[in-house]
Scaffold this active site. Sequence first.
Site, PDB file in Angstrom:
ATOM      1  N   GLU A 217      -1.428   1.640  -3.868  1.00  0.00           N
ATOM      2  CA  GLU A 217      -2.832   1.196  -3.795  1.00  0.00           C
ATOM      3  C   GLU A 217      -3.717   2.079  -4.640  1.00  0.00           C
ATOM      4  OE1 GLU A 217      -7.003   1.060  -2.213  1.00  0.00           O
ATOM      5  OE2 GLU A 217      -5.661   2.750  -2.331  1.00  0.00           O
ATOM      6  N   GLU A 218      -3.455   3.381  -4.578  1.00  0.00           N
ATOM      7  CA  GLU A 218      -4.372   4.355  -5.185  1.00  0.00           C
ATOM      8  C   GLU A 218      -4.382   4.301  -6.718  1.00  0.00           C
ATOM      9  OE1 GLU A 218      -6.594   5.910  -3.652  1.00  0.00           O
ATOM     10  OE2 GLU A 218      -5.936   6.259  -1.592  1.00  0.00           O
TER      11      GLU A 218
ATOM     12  N   ASP B 224      -6.548   8.524   4.529  1.00  0.00           N
ATOM     13  CA  ASP B 224      -6.547   7.414   3.557  1.00  0.00           C
ATOM     14  C   ASP B 224      -5.125   7.272   3.019  1.00  0.00           C
ATOM     15  OD1 ASP B 224      -6.949   5.597   1.523  1.00  0.00           O
ATOM     16  OD2 ASP B 224      -8.089   6.961   0.255  1.00  0.00           O
TER      17      ASP B 224
ATOM     18  N   ASP C  10      -8.411  -0.015   5.889  1.00  0.00           N
ATOM     19  CA  ASP C  10      -8.465   1.190   5.050  1.00  0.00           C
ATOM     20  C   ASP C  10      -9.647   2.051   5.492  1.00  0.00           C
ATOM     21  OD1 ASP C  10      -7.947   2.998   2.929  1.00  0.00           O
ATOM     22  OD2 ASP C  10      -7.546   1.369   1.519  1.00  0.00           O
TER      23      ASP C  10
END
Length: 332
Positions: free
Chosen positions: A199-200, A167, A222
């Site tokens: 993104e996280e 990821d 993703d």
Amino acid sequence: MNINTLKSLIHTFGPSSKEDAVKKVIRQEIKKVNNVEIFEDKYGNLVAHIKGNGPKLMIAAHTDQIGVMVTNIDKNGFIRMGEVGGLRKSFLVGQKLVFEKGIEGFVYYEDKESSWEFKDLKIEKLYVDVGAKNKKEAEKMLSIGTQGVYKPSFYTVNDRIIAPALDDRIGCFIGIEVLNSVNPKKLNYDLYIVFTVQEEIGVKGAKVSSYEITPDYGIAIDVTDSGDMPETTPVALNLGAGAAIKVMDRGMIASKSVKEKLINTAEKNKIDYQLEVITAGTTDAYAIQITKSGVETGAISIPTRYIHTPGETIDINDVKSAIKLLKKFIEK
Ligand code: CO
Ligand code: ZN
């Protein structure tokens, strides 16, 4: 597929806001692509653009990974940390972390009763021992704000790939593979493949990139939760059963046009696919979809076991399906 590219992406340090080394690997892998223009925006997203006659298509894969940040160093040199992205805290205990400059340490848990049973596990009760005698020695190794990630490991067995940070380095890998195999003369779209940052911590890179590009269509690549582990949340996704075409996640319902076009492309070309409905988590697609007056957006996911742990596990056949599906979607 060049699996060594994936291996080097996995071994590259890149928590949210510290993605430079990952972007360097990607640049190296895509610089020889025909007709590609590569640039970075102010926020740090790495954009690969191949001019084509047709509507703008933005494909996004995020370069960052979850991790920790040093919040305090105590007088004995033990490191306290906060989370960067959605860590699953109980999986931290006993793991090795690697910080900037290559500093390493194992994670332990304050344990007054020596029971090693975690009641109400809080990240503040975890600490890292980096092998420092005291605060002064530790401060030579790291400081407040230093970031860390799970120590990389990468192995393949049968059709499975097991590594932390799949990821979303697997999404970056798919983006690289597509760029290297697509025929610029056969493009259906004006193609932007964006390797996004941060993104996280709230799909931030995708937000600014999508605003700048203003695509007509968007697709995020993703990972997503699979449902084929013992006693797990009932999710209708299995490792090895094909690329997942998103219907819904916590952040979005995929736009009908993109979802149906992906399904039709998979059916027509006999590509294995599964339909994805999950109730937790989202992707860059969530940000792209609500840019300006709205962008028709969907997502292709790789079913993954144990997301956000050091043992993220995927099946190589799903990766192959995803690459083929994207290529057929993009090309005439
Ligand atoms: Co994630
Ligand atoms: Zn992700």
